[in-house]
Motif scaffolding. Sequence first.
Motif, mmCIF file in Angstrom:
data_model
loop_
_atom_site.group_PDB
_atom_site.id
_atom_site.type_symbol
_atom_site.label_atom_id
_atom_site.label_comp_id
_atom_site.label_asym_id
_atom_site.label_seq_id
_atom_site.Cartn_x
_atom_site.Cartn_y
_atom_site.Cartn_z
ATOM 1 N N ASP A 57 0.837 -1.196 0.000
ATOM 2 C CA ASP A 57 0.000 0.000 0.000
ATOM 3 C C ASP A 57 0.878 1.255 0.000
ATOM 4 O OD1 ASP A 57 -1.864 1.971 0.327
ATOM 5 O OD2 ASP A 57 -2.577 1.279 2.269
ATOM 6 N N HIS A 106 -7.225 -3.243 -11.525
ATOM 7 C CA HIS A 106 -7.650 -3.054 -10.138
ATOM 8 C C HIS A 106 -6.771 -2.094 -9.348
ATOM 9 C CE1 HIS A 106 -4.479 -6.027 -9.678
ATOM 10 N NE2 HIS A 106 -4.448 -5.707 -8.400
ATOM 11 N N ARG A 107 -5.731 -1.547 -9.958
ATOM 12 C CA ARG A 107 -4.836 -0.642 -9.227
ATOM 13 C C ARG A 107 -5.578 0.551 -8.639
ATOM 14 N NH1 ARG A 107 -2.175 -2.700 -13.524
ATOM 15 N NH2 ARG A 107 -0.143 -3.624 -13.163
ATOM 16 N N SER A 108 -6.564 1.078 -9.369
ATOM 17 C CA SER A 108 -7.301 2.242 -8.876
ATOM 18 C C SER A 108 -8.211 1.884 -7.701
ATOM 19 C CB SER A 108 -8.109 2.885 -10.000
ATOM 20 O OG SER A 108 -9.031 1.980 -10.527
ATOM 21 N N GLN A 109 -8.496 0.613 -7.511
ATOM 22 C CA GLN A 109 -9.260 0.196 -6.340
ATOM 23 C C GLN A 109 -8.363 0.078 -5.116
ATOM 24 O OE1 GLN A 109 -11.012 -3.458 -7.625
ATOM 25 N NE2 GLN A 109 -12.411 -2.482 -9.055
ATOM 26 N N ILE A 110 -7.071 -0.147 -5.348
ATOM 27 C CA ILE A 110 -6.108 -0.303 -4.259
ATOM 28 C C ILE A 110 -5.506 1.041 -3.873
ATOM 29 C CG2 ILE A 110 -3.894 -1.336 -3.627
ATOM 30 C CD1 ILE A 110 -4.616 -3.626 -5.565
ATOM 31 N N HIS A 166 -5.706 5.193 -4.175
ATOM 32 C CA HIS A 166 -6.714 6.216 -4.428
ATOM 33 C C HIS A 166 -6.116 7.556 -4.833
ATOM 34 C CE1 HIS A 166 -9.734 3.413 -3.167
ATOM 35 N NE2 HIS A 166 -9.037 3.171 -2.081
#
Length: 63
Positions: free
Chosen positions: A3, A33-37, A39
């Motif tokens: 993160d 999915h990077r934009s979900q991890i 922000h």
Amino acid sequence: MPDPTRAGVRHLLFNHIIPQLPSRALEGPWRGHRSQIFHGTIRVGHDGDFLSLPLRSDEVRLT
């Protein structure tokens, strides 16, 4: 993927992607999915991009 926000990172720039994406239209699906991890701001770098980080500022300039 660790993160990056825990380290105070607010911008991610991916460069030297191999194989090169054949079209900018594929950048969204490539990010997946990077934009979900993460922000913050996520960008895919291109030849000729120039990033500057002005002194005493939180600004990131892309030209």
